[in-house]
Design an enzyme around this catalytic site. Structure first.
Site, mmCIF file in Angstrom:
data_model
loop_
_atom_site.group_PDB
_atom_site.id
_atom_site.type_symbol
_atom_site.label_atom_id
_atom_site.label_comp_id
_atom_site.label_asym_id
_atom_site.label_seq_id
_atom_site.Cartn_x
_atom_site.Cartn_y
_atom_site.Cartn_z
ATOM 1 N N PRO A 132 0.802 -1.229 0.000
ATOM 2 C CA PRO A 132 0.000 0.000 0.000
ATOM 3 C C PRO A 132 0.833 1.276 0.000
ATOM 4 O O PRO A 132 0.443 2.282 -0.594
ATOM 5 C CB PRO A 132 -0.822 -0.129 1.290
ATOM 6 C CG PRO A 132 -0.954 -1.610 1.504
ATOM 7 C CD PRO A 132 0.334 -2.188 1.026
ATOM 8 N N GLU A 366 4.859 -2.665 -13.178
ATOM 9 C CA GLU A 366 6.284 -2.929 -13.408
ATOM 10 C C GLU A 366 7.067 -1.650 -13.705
ATOM 11 O O GLU A 366 7.989 -1.629 -14.522
ATOM 12 C CB GLU A 366 6.479 -3.974 -14.515
ATOM 13 C CG GLU A 366 6.005 -5.353 -14.091
ATOM 14 C CD GLU A 366 6.343 -6.438 -15.086
ATOM 15 O OE1 GLU A 366 7.467 -6.441 -15.615
ATOM 16 O OE2 GLU A 366 5.465 -7.287 -15.339
#
Length: 384
Positions: A132, A366
């Site tokens: 998070p 990514e």
């Protein structure tokens, strides 16, 4: 019919051209009836099918084949699958990304246990890095792994984990405290049935994929689950991304090629103001821009893949350029395709509407586009 002339470029060998034909046949025969309303079952079926066809052999290092991943093969497969169906590309990609750390840094015993299964399509894998508070800032992750005798005990959360909830094994990055920031992270293998690993929440996104938030509550794993050495996790994660970041660009390239293909068909087959749409200069301008962006992206993608396959230790700069350009320009190409299709372009279920939803996440996962710019800039400044 899609232009396949790029396969004649010197980046490729005959083995890559044969692979492109093989993947094209498989995708044509197996991606026409994917149930996008049930992504869990769809991914399970796709992985099984890809494994049965032998295509997943490319997702993990095979010591008998030189002990390395062929990045050009990975890119060709992802580009082809993405052009046919985004979920097929996702299913393939996660088998590679999820076991990338094992392929590159795992022990022989770890590889025997898991890679034989993931390459056969009999087990699904996942890459659990994001948290998070630490998506792009990997060195800031907080999930802890505390040594306790012959075990490590994991506590904390991971989120936005692809294949979360359906994976059989997770590669998990956790803080082990050998040093500050990036120096204190290690990588672990965590089977999905490990007590204390909880699928806390399934996450829905605009292009349906299996995603989840994971909670680790006193999750105990054996010390043998460690991948590589303690404190090596950041290096492992970056090495995996160095390989697979180019393949994200290849998937974006596949989406863009499909968008151009659909746009050419639309322009040639629809009449406006008493003439084919293809005779309108504005439409011709869009088509020209799309073709230019696609070829430029392809050159960047396959340059990065070729460099890695040629023995370059790191291709962070080249992979960042490929991912940044290919994903951003694919977004533009697909937007033009929607415009050319008019109302049909935003009709739910149409090809270009699906592409419009699929492409957006590739500019984030990514390594977001902004992060790629930082990587590129730092390389240039260091050289200066």
């Amino acid at each position: 019919m899609m232009d396949r002339s790029f396969l004649s470029w010197p980046f490729f060998d005959d083995v890559h051209r044969r692979l492109a034909d093989e993947v094209e046949r498989w995708a044509t025969e197996n991606t026409g009836h994917i149930d996008h309303e049930n992504v869990d079952d769809a991914c399970l079926n796709l992985v099984a099918g890809l494994g049965a066809a032998g295509l997943l052999q490319h997702t993990a290092v095979d010591p008998a084949a030189g002990g390395r991943l062929d990045v050009r093969s990975l890119c060709i497969i992802r580009e082809t699958l993405a052009r046919h169906d985004g979920l097929a590309d996702f299913a393939f990609a996660m088998q590679g990304l999820g076991t990338g750390a094992l392929s590159l840094f795992g022990t022989d015993a770890q590889k025997r246990e898991w890679l034989t299964r993931t390459r056969a399509g009999k087990a699904l894998s996942a890459f659990a890095l994001s948290e998070p508070q630490s998506g792009s800032d990997v060195a800031n992750l907080e999930l802890s792994a505390v040594r306790d005798g012959d075990s490590f005990v994991l506590n904390g959360e991971k989120t936005w984990i692809s294949n979360g909830g359906i994976a059989d094994v997770y590669t998990v990055f956790a803080r082990t405290g050998e040093g500050d920031g990036a120096k204190g992270i290690s990588a672990f293998i965590v089977p999905a049935d490990t007590p204390g690993l909880i699928i806390a929440e399934r996450l829905e996104v605009i292009a349906p994929h299996p995603l989840a938030r994971l909670v680790f509550d006193n999750c105990r794993i054996p010390a043998s689950a460690l991948i590589g050495s303690p404190g090596q996790g950041f290096r492992i994660a970056m090495s995996v991304l160095d390989v697979f970041r180019s393949t994200v660009a290849a998937a974006a390239l596949g989406f863009a090629r499909r968008a151009l293909e659909e746009s050419v068909k639309r322009a040639n087959g629809r009449h406006l103001f008493g003439a084919p749409m293809s005779e309108l200069q504005m439409v011709q301008g869009h088509i020209a821009d799309m073709a230019l962006d696609i070829d430029a992206a392809a050159l960047l993608v396959y340059r990065a893949a070729w460099l890695k396959d040629s023995g370059a230790e790191r291709v962070s700069r080249e992979a960042a350029m490929a991912k940044l350009y290919a994903t951003d320009r694919a977004q533009s190409v697909i937007d033009k395709a929607v415009q050319i299709h008019g109302g049909d372009g935003v009709r739910k279920g149409s090809v270009v509407e699906r592409l419009y939803r699929e492409i957006r996440a590739l500019r984030i996962y990514e390594g977001a586009s902004d992060v790629q710019k930082i990587i590129i800039a730092r390389h240039e400044l260091a050289r200066g």
